[in-house]
Design an enzyme around this catalytic site. Structure first.
Site, mmCIF file in Angstrom:
data_model
loop_
_atom_site.group_PDB
_atom_site.id
_atom_site.type_symbol
_atom_site.label_atom_id
_atom_site.label_comp_id
_atom_site.label_asym_id
_atom_site.label_seq_id
_atom_site.Cartn_x
_atom_site.Cartn_y
_atom_site.Cartn_z
ATOM 1 N N ALA A 185 45.325 133.802 55.294
ATOM 2 C CA ALA A 185 45.720 132.672 54.442
ATOM 3 C C ALA A 185 44.531 131.842 53.971
ATOM 4 C CB ALA A 185 46.711 131.791 55.195
ATOM 5 N N PRO B 1 42.520 134.329 60.276
ATOM 6 C CA PRO B 1 43.625 133.855 61.110
ATOM 7 C C PRO B 1 44.878 134.706 61.024
ATOM 8 C CG PRO B 1 42.878 132.143 59.574
ATOM 9 C CD PRO B 1 41.992 133.310 59.385
HETATM 10 C C1 DQA Z 1 47.195 138.742 54.107
HETATM 11 C C2 DQA Z 1 47.915 138.004 52.970
HETATM 12 C C3 DQA Z 1 47.824 136.512 53.160
HETATM 13 O O1 DQA Z 1 48.532 135.850 52.122
HETATM 14 C C4 DQA Z 1 48.431 136.116 54.489
HETATM 15 O O2 DQA Z 1 48.284 134.722 54.696
HETATM 16 C C5 DQA Z 1 47.872 136.890 55.620
HETATM 17 C C6 DQA Z 1 47.694 138.328 55.464
HETATM 18 C C7 DQA Z 1 47.372 140.265 53.990
HETATM 19 O O3 DQA Z 1 46.598 140.977 54.607
HETATM 20 O O4 DQA Z 1 48.292 140.729 53.306
HETATM 21 O O5 DQA Z 1 47.629 136.362 56.703
HETATM 22 O O6 DQA Z 1 45.802 138.468 54.017
#
Ligand code: DQA
Length: 148
Positions: free
Chosen positions: A76, A9
């Protein structure tokens, strides 16, 4: 060799979404550069906002037998999804967890990932390069007996 690059997402919003954190490039650009960096590898790219679709894609990859490994940015869902964790645990395909940002240097709720323990490893904090490093790690894992 075929690698599935799976994005969860909000990663469809790369380029527009908090560019100070996630950079100015769209996911399509990142995917294109990734494919150019590994001309000998076939890539399958899939992104969904929906947990169940990501799980279904993992099962499809496992069952069809065309894919040898998965680079997964769960977004996430890393921090929330036991269902995604269980899906990864249930397949034999190696999965490398990838994050653009260093999730350990951000809010405390990002420090725990449910999926990490069922992935072969985690790459976090190198921006777009995280995907390249993730694929490199996967290839090393697939080509080497060490660490298996
Ligand atoms: C993420 C880090 C996650 O905490 C965040 O919710 C994302 C992007 C990243 O690529 O840094 O959507 O996966």
């Amino acid at each position: 060799m075929t690698i599935l690059v799976l994005n969860g997402p909000n990663l469809s919003r790369l380029g527009k979404r908090e560019p100070h954190l996630y950079g100015a490039r769209a996911l399509a650009d990142i995917n294109r550069s990734l494919a150019e960096s590994f001309p000998e590898i076939q890539f399958e790219f899939f992104q969904s906002e929906i947990e169940g679709e990501l799980i279904r894609k993992l099962f499809e990859a496992e069952d069809e037998g065309k894919v040898q490994g998965v680079a997964l940015n769960p977004g996430a869902l890393a921090h929330t999804s036991i269902a995604l964790r269980d899906a990864i645990a249930s397949i034999r395909l190696p999965v490398v967890e990838v994050h653009l940002t260093n999730v350990f240097a951000r809010e405390t709720f990002r420090r725990h990932s449910f999926v990490s323990e069922v992935c072969v490893g985690v790459i976090s904090g190198f921006g777009e390069m995280s995907y390249r490093l993730g694929v490199q790690a996967l290839l090393w894992r697939l080509r080497s007996e060490v660490g298996k």
